[in-house]
Design an enzyme around this catalytic site. Structure first.
Site, PDB file in Angstrom:
ATOM      1  N   THR A   1      46.336  42.922  83.517  1.00  0.00           N
ATOM      2  CA  THR A   1      46.862  43.844  84.523  1.00  0.00           C
ATOM      3  C   THR A   1      46.514  43.286  85.894  1.00  0.00           C
ATOM      4  OG1 THR A   1      46.502  45.743  83.072  1.00  0.00           O
ATOM      5  CG2 THR A   1      46.786  46.216  85.419  1.00  0.00           C
TER       6      THR A   1
ATOM      7  N   LYS B   1      53.294  48.963  84.861  1.00  0.00           N
ATOM      8  CA  LYS B   1      51.910  49.233  84.446  1.00  0.00           C
ATOM      9  C   LYS B   1      51.151  49.999  85.533  1.00  0.00           C
ATOM     10  CE  LYS B   1      47.879  48.723  82.448  1.00  0.00           C
ATOM     11  NZ  LYS B   1      47.488  49.458  81.261  1.00  0.00           N
TER      12      LYS B   1
HETATM   13  P1  NAD Z   1      37.167  41.653  79.581  1.00  0.00           P
HETATM   14  O1  NAD Z   1      36.372  41.473  80.830  1.00  0.00           O
HETATM   15  O2  NAD Z   1      36.517  42.232  78.377  1.00  0.00           O
HETATM   16  O3  NAD Z   1      37.815  40.232  79.137  1.00  0.00           O
HETATM   17  C1  NAD Z   1      38.235  39.237  80.017  1.00  0.00           C
HETATM   18  C2  NAD Z   1      37.799  37.901  79.424  1.00  0.00           C
HETATM   19  O4  NAD Z   1      38.317  36.832  80.236  1.00  0.00           O
HETATM   20  C3  NAD Z   1      36.283  37.706  79.377  1.00  0.00           C
HETATM   21  O5  NAD Z   1      35.878  37.441  78.039  1.00  0.00           O
HETATM   22  C4  NAD Z   1      36.029  36.520  80.316  1.00  0.00           C
HETATM   23  O6  NAD Z   1      34.954  35.687  79.888  1.00  0.00           O
HETATM   24  C5  NAD Z   1      37.364  35.808  80.237  1.00  0.00           C
HETATM   25  N1  NAD Z   1      37.605  34.914  81.372  1.00  0.00           N
HETATM   26  C6  NAD Z   1      37.449  35.166  82.698  1.00  0.00           C
HETATM   27  N2  NAD Z   1      37.800  34.076  83.421  1.00  0.00           N
HETATM   28  C7  NAD Z   1      38.188  33.121  82.521  1.00  0.00           C
HETATM   29  C8  NAD Z   1      38.654  31.796  82.645  1.00  0.00           C
HETATM   30  N3  NAD Z   1      38.774  31.218  83.849  1.00  0.00           N
HETATM   31  N4  NAD Z   1      38.953  31.100  81.529  1.00  0.00           N
HETATM   32  C9  NAD Z   1      38.815  31.676  80.303  1.00  0.00           C
HETATM   33  N5  NAD Z   1      38.368  32.952  80.117  1.00  0.00           N
HETATM   34  C10 NAD Z   1      38.060  33.652  81.223  1.00  0.00           C
HETATM   35  O7  NAD Z   1      38.433  42.524  80.029  1.00  0.00           O
HETATM   36  P2  NAD Z   1      39.443  43.323  79.058  1.00  0.00           P
HETATM   37  O8  NAD Z   1      38.987  44.726  78.911  1.00  0.00           O
HETATM   38  O9  NAD Z   1      39.734  42.490  77.870  1.00  0.00           O
HETATM   39  O10 NAD Z   1      40.721  43.384  80.026  1.00  0.00           O
HETATM   40  C11 NAD Z   1      41.563  42.253  80.223  1.00  0.00           C
HETATM   41  C12 NAD Z   1      42.776  42.704  81.020  1.00  0.00           C
HETATM   42  O11 NAD Z   1      43.471  43.732  80.301  1.00  0.00           O
HETATM   43  C13 NAD Z   1      42.433  43.287  82.401  1.00  0.00           C
HETATM   44  O12 NAD Z   1      43.378  42.846  83.324  1.00  0.00           O
HETATM   45  C14 NAD Z   1      42.531  44.793  82.157  1.00  0.00           C
HETATM   46  O13 NAD Z   1      42.852  45.508  83.329  1.00  0.00           O
HETATM   47  C15 NAD Z   1      43.642  44.876  81.119  1.00  0.00           C
HETATM   48  N6  NAD Z   1      43.608  46.072  80.254  1.00  0.00           N
HETATM   49  C16 NAD Z   1      42.429  46.517  79.743  1.00  0.00           C
HETATM   50  C17 NAD Z   1      42.437  47.653  78.914  1.00  0.00           C
HETATM   51  C18 NAD Z   1      41.152  48.172  78.317  1.00  0.00           C
HETATM   52  O14 NAD Z   1      41.162  49.303  77.774  1.00  0.00           O
HETATM   53  N7  NAD Z   1      40.061  47.431  78.331  1.00  0.00           N
HETATM   54  C19 NAD Z   1      43.641  48.317  78.641  1.00  0.00           C
HETATM   55  C20 NAD Z   1      44.837  47.814  79.163  1.00  0.00           C
HETATM   56  C21 NAD Z   1      44.803  46.688  79.974  1.00  0.00           C
END
Ligand code: NAD
Length: 299
Positions: free
Chosen positions: A94, A169
């Protein structure tokens, strides 16, 4: 079997990559976190040591990263030019509409098909493979996009051209933030008026106040057993994540000239709740702030 590169294996990406592997695809997985890589390996993916290694012979590249700056950096410095130009690039994070359009432009100029494809559904749906995807892409690419997302999805809808997925979104989550605030306020008022909040659920869920925040996510424990209100507001959709999305909506409103006063109010309330130290709690815990009962949230 498709060769998929999956970058970002956090709360959401971990379950999504696992579902691609479960569907029989070869998933080369990368994350900066060693722990996330290990989990992906246990779920049937092949952990690799860099983005470049993951994408080098990929047919589909999927990213699930925290925010816009991560997405721009990973695409501009590590994916574009390193993946074959025949690869379909899908960003499911997002992020803001402007960055999504910028990345789409970079990808298009380098000869790739790209889609912004953010999701609705949270971690449970990521694990179950029942996410809703809202997609911004060229019309001719949508069939490929839909097929690539299928193992992770309940429904995939094309919102429009590049950036439209992120626009959908942001608008959806602003509406959700507002409707949750309204639901919490109504419960707090019902309680003050001596009306049992469980009885209010029975009525509101069958009356014109009905909405997802009432029927599927009731912030008062009891009526909706799967809702985070039944587990001290742990898990679910974190307040900090809702705040991020409300900020994206307000930035977009400021830039586009849209009038979103209720979205602004919801952002201010969630910013306060976050500042009070509840950023990790589910966003429906806002009820306890409005009831003046923050002490009821276990620490
Ligand atoms: P999260 O922080 O758990 O996961 C993100 C991952 O990306 C981490 O494991 C981090 O180590 C990795 N990362 C960061 N920089 C990186 C790079 N340069 N190379 C490789 N890996 C890298 O976050 P999440 O909850 O999985 O959310 C991810 C996305 O999904 C966000 O944009 C969030 O807004 C969206 N989202 C989340 C939810 C939810 O309920 N958690 C729901 C809908 C959408």
């Amino acid at each position: 079997m498709t060769k998929i590169a999956f970058i970002g294996l956090g709360n959401m990406g971990g379950g999504m990559a696992a579902n691609q592997a479960k569907a029989g695809h070869a998933v080369a997985a990368f994350d900066l976190s060693a722990e996330a890589l290990e989990r992906a390996g246990a779920a049937g993916c092949t952990p690799v040591g860099s983005v470049a290694e993951a994408v080098k012979d990929a047919e589909v590249v999927i990213t699930m990263l925290p925010a816009g700056p991560h997405v721009l950096k990973v695409y501009s410095e590590q994916i574009i030019g390193a993946a074959p130009t025949s690869a379909l690039l899908l960003d499911c994070s997002t992020i803001d509409v402007e960055t999504a359009r910028k990345v789409a432009g970079l990808a298009r100029d380098a000869g790739y098909a790209f889609a912004d494809a953010p999701v609705s559904g949270g971690t449970a749906a990521a694990e179950a493979g029942t996410l809703a995807f809202m997609v911004g892409c060229d019309e001719r690419d949508f069939g490929r996009v839909e097929a690539a997302l299928e193992p992770m999805s309940r429904i995939t809808i094309r919102a429009g051209d590049h950036g439209a997925g992120q626009a959908a979104k942001i608008c959806n989550n602003m509406l959700l933030g507002i409707s949750m605030m309204g639901t919490c306020e109504a419960i707090a008022l019902a309680e003050k008026l001596g009306l049992d909040p469980e009885r209010f659920f029975e009525i509101a869920s069958k009356s014109s106040g009905q909405c997802w925040s009432v029927s599927s996510y009731y912030p008062w424990p009891g009526p909706v057993p799967a809702a985070p209100s039944n587990r001290d507001y742990q898990g679910g959709f974190a307040t900090a994540m809702m705040l991020k999305d409300l900020k994206l909506a307000q930035d977009a409103a400021a830039k586009s000239g849209a009038s979103t006063p209720l979205g602004a109010q919801a952002e201010a309330m969630y910013a306060l709740f976050d500042r009070l130290g509840y950023g990790g709690r589910d966003f429906s815990a806002m009820l306890q702030l409005l009831r003046g009962r923050l002490s009821e949230l276990e620490t």
